[in-house]
Design a protein around this motif. Sequence first.
Motif, PDB file in Angstrom:
ATOM      1  N   ILE A  45     -19.112   5.508   7.319  1.00 23.55           N
ATOM      2  CA  ILE A  45     -19.105   4.682   6.103  1.00 23.55           C
ATOM      3  C   ILE A  45     -18.414   5.431   4.944  1.00 23.55           C
ATOM      4  CG2 ILE A  45     -20.570   3.538   4.379  1.00 23.55           C
ATOM      5  CD1 ILE A  45     -22.606   3.068   6.754  1.00 23.55           C
ATOM      6  N   PRO A  46     -18.867   6.653   4.619  1.00 24.36           N
ATOM      7  CA  PRO A  46     -18.227   7.324   3.468  1.00 24.36           C
ATOM      8  C   PRO A  46     -16.752   7.661   3.678  1.00 24.36           C
ATOM      9  CG  PRO A  46     -20.342   8.358   3.968  1.00 24.36           C
ATOM     10  CD  PRO A  46     -20.039   7.423   5.097  1.00 24.36           C
ATOM     11  N   VAL A  47     -16.348   8.042   4.900  1.00 25.11           N
ATOM     12  CA  VAL A  47     -14.928   8.411   5.032  1.00 25.11           C
ATOM     13  C   VAL A  47     -14.025   7.181   4.934  1.00 25.11           C
ATOM     14  CG1 VAL A  47     -15.405  10.519   6.383  1.00 25.11           C
ATOM     15  CG2 VAL A  47     -14.750   8.383   7.578  1.00 25.11           C
ATOM     16  N   ALA A  48     -14.606   5.989   5.074  1.00 24.45           N
ATOM     17  CA  ALA A  48     -13.817   4.768   4.873  1.00 24.45           C
ATOM     18  C   ALA A  48     -13.790   4.366   3.397  1.00 24.45           C
ATOM     19  CB  ALA A  48     -14.400   3.634   5.702  1.00 24.45           C
ATOM     20  N   ALA A  70     -13.201   0.079  11.718  1.00 22.63           N
ATOM     21  CA  ALA A  70     -13.733  -1.279  11.887  1.00 22.63           C
ATOM     22  C   ALA A  70     -14.211  -1.844  10.546  1.00 22.63           C
ATOM     23  CB  ALA A  70     -14.872  -1.259  12.910  1.00 22.63           C
ATOM     24  N   LEU A  71     -14.829  -0.991   9.742  1.00 18.99           N
ATOM     25  CA  LEU A  71     -15.295  -1.462   8.426  1.00 18.99           C
ATOM     26  C   LEU A  71     -14.109  -1.855   7.552  1.00 18.99           C
ATOM     27  CD1 LEU A  71     -18.162   1.119   7.734  1.00 18.99           C
ATOM     28  CD2 LEU A  71     -18.442  -1.359   7.873  1.00 18.99           C
ATOM     29  N   GLN A  72     -13.076  -1.044   7.606  1.00 14.05           N
ATOM     30  CA  GLN A  72     -11.898  -1.389   6.800  1.00 14.05           C
ATOM     31  C   GLN A  72     -11.271  -2.691   7.276  1.00 14.05           C
ATOM     32  OE1 GLN A  72      -9.348   2.072   6.796  1.00 14.05           O
ATOM     33  NE2 GLN A  72     -10.239   2.787   4.880  1.00 14.05           N
ATOM     34  N   ARG A  73     -11.211  -2.859   8.602  1.00 16.46           N
ATOM     35  CA  ARG A  73     -10.652  -4.109   9.144  1.00 16.46           C
ATOM     36  C   ARG A  73     -11.503  -5.314   8.747  1.00 16.46           C
ATOM     37  NH1 ARG A  73      -6.535  -3.676  12.690  1.00 16.46           N
ATOM     38  NH2 ARG A  73      -6.075  -1.550  13.312  1.00 16.46           N
ATOM     39  N   ALA A  74     -12.816  -5.068   8.583  1.00 16.24           N
ATOM     40  CA  ALA A  74     -13.717  -6.159   8.187  1.00 16.24           C
ATOM     41  C   ALA A  74     -13.674  -6.405   6.676  1.00 16.24           C
ATOM     42  CB  ALA A  74     -15.140  -5.833   8.625  1.00 16.24           C
ATOM     43  N   GLY A  75     -12.829  -5.644   5.975  1.00 15.44           N
ATOM     44  CA  GLY A  75     -12.621  -5.928   4.550  1.00 15.44           C
ATOM     45  C   GLY A  75     -13.327  -4.994   3.595  1.00 15.44           C
ATOM     46  N   LEU A  76     -13.894  -3.907   4.105  1.00 16.59           N
ATOM     47  CA  LEU A  76     -14.593  -2.966   3.216  1.00 16.59           C
ATOM     48  C   LEU A  76     -13.652  -2.445   2.131  1.00 16.59           C
ATOM     49  CD1 LEU A  76     -17.371  -0.962   3.282  1.00 16.59           C
ATOM     50  CD2 LEU A  76     -15.541   0.681   3.675  1.00 16.59           C
ATOM     51  N   VAL A  96     -22.797  -0.176   2.267  1.00 14.21           N
ATOM     52  CA  VAL A  96     -23.159  -0.527   3.641  1.00 14.21           C
ATOM     53  C   VAL A  96     -24.561   0.029   3.872  1.00 14.21           C
ATOM     54  CG1 VAL A  96     -22.544  -0.383   6.070  1.00 14.21           C
ATOM     55  CG2 VAL A  96     -20.738  -0.304   4.328  1.00 14.21           C
ATOM     56  N   ALA A  97     -25.521  -0.861   4.072  1.00 13.79           N
ATOM     57  CA  ALA A  97     -26.909  -0.416   4.217  1.00 13.79           C
ATOM     58  C   ALA A  97     -27.210  -0.104   5.678  1.00 13.79           C
ATOM     59  CB  ALA A  97     -27.851  -1.504   3.724  1.00 13.79           C
ATOM     60  N   THR A  98     -28.133   0.826   5.896  1.00 16.15           N
ATOM     61  CA  THR A  98     -28.602   1.096   7.251  1.00 16.15           C
ATOM     62  C   THR A  98     -30.123   0.955   7.284  1.00 16.15           C
ATOM     63  OG1 THR A  98     -28.828   3.467   6.800  1.00 16.15           O
ATOM     64  CG2 THR A  98     -26.748   2.745   7.774  1.00 16.15           C
TER      65      THR A  98
END
Length: 536
Positions: free
Chosen positions: A84-87, A55-61, A67-69
């Motif tokens: 997050i890290p594996v993307a 999803a992060l990659q699709r959102a343009g990451l 990416v903050a938490t």
Amino acid sequence: MLSTMMHTPLTLSHLLERAGTLFPKSEIVTRMPDKSIHRYTYADFYRRARALAEALQRAGLQPGDRVATLSWNTYAHLEAYFGIPVAGGVLHTLNLRLHPTDIAYIINHAEDRFLIVDDVLLKLYEAIKGHINVEKVIVVPLSGQPVPAGLTSYEDFLATATGDFSYPDLPEDAPLGMCYTSGTTGHPKGVVYSHRSTILHSLGSALPDVLNLAQRDVLTPVVPMFHVMAWGLPFTGVMVGCKLAMPGPHLDAVNLLDLYESEQVTKTAGVPTIWMGVLQALQKEPTRWKLLPMEMVVGGSAAPEAMIRAFDAFNLTVLHAWGMTEMSPLGTVSRVKGNLADEDADTAYARRASQGISVPLVDVRAMNENGAVPWDGTTMGELEVRGPWVAASYFKLESERDKWSADGWFRTGDVVTIDAEGYVKITDRTKDLIKSGGEWISSLDLENALMGHPAVREAAVIAVAHPRWDERPLAAIVLKEGMSVSAEELRDFLAPKVAKFWLPDAIVFVEEIPRTSTGKFLKSQLRDKFKEWSWE
Ligand code: AMP
């Protein structure tokens, strides 16, 4: 001649794949904000962490995007730790106990692009949102309240993934995550961990003589996932495939003890303040909880010897560890070596209360004006460290170069002795040292001794300017509920334990010791409060 070995990169996708394929049935349990229990398996975690990555990659990451938490210790935060890290993104955990101005500063300094926030922390987000510029805010629905308009629900976000995800090829030196240190002065400083440093730290942490974490353990990281990656335990735990029991926002003694009992926890970790509360609850109701023998990793501040002794009576073993944000964080762990097993009980307790010996791959030395101090257990020096999970610089901060020695060691700011067996004992932070008549006094040793008194709940010792001695120690004492003791009685109690000139001339009783956002004594505030002390 060259070696004939493969060079496969040390990256987090290996740990996630291993978890998904070998341990799909291991459980991840979370105490939710309403105190109910959320329970799922590694199979679910694996699927959802990969869905987050997709999803992060699709959102343009893009690789290296932050990416903050802003989250408690929960299953969803664990998904972020891996997804997050594996993307290719950088997991940036925000300390929710900081002032909103500092959180906003940190987000801006790190240039965070996405923010994942627990719905129960939306108030905090409201306080910072006008001061930050984050592209997308994703809200984790933990409490069931509707997600505010304009923000994205985490579950909807995961649903944008199709399941068609393949890991990007990341070099092992790619950034994996970042944390800001919670210094008591100046702006927070960012440390960026790599995939390689994190994998090596996980392998080192799990070793039998380090944290001794195995697949059959049940692990509860009480240390927040926003503080030095919960000491790396989410990575180490998933690497070994053990069951995880996450406390969510409920870090009080009763909720923790209930969780330890119901989930049969065998390994837990947190700062001494947490364990003080747990100990008091156990002493109040010694038969209420049926716990398994459990090892409790204590770090972040010194574990008082009295606490180690008191937990032993409950079959709960304190394991004292020392580390820093700049060290991922593990540096030393205090287990008694086999060749020292015959030492008498008091010596063994003193060893366990020291910060211990360095873990594999971390080198330590203590430096004074003459160079490296001898390992004699008495000569003090500033602890310097080196190793593959130790920071070599801060993020975007050239001005701090003097934190590293000319030959590349990191200066910890902790003053220590090292004994002939390699046991490191912290005597102070450089800035907390007390110098009286030209002689050093260890505030930590005094605190440790004072906390051995049955009426003392907490003790913090600071240096106060003195007209004759330059500085003298002042002890601020918090008494246990319903107990009393006089300053004179405390001095008598200390007298056989420390050098005469160490005895604090001033002992004051206070309601509480001010603390930093990570639970350490905020001595600068105490020093301010007592700086005009009159030494009549
Ligand atoms: P942080 O980067 O916030 O984890 O803070 C690191 C500092 O906490 C160290 O430099 C020490 O001063 C202190 N610290 C961490 N663990 C211990 C420990 N076991 N005993 C005494 N101080 C500790």
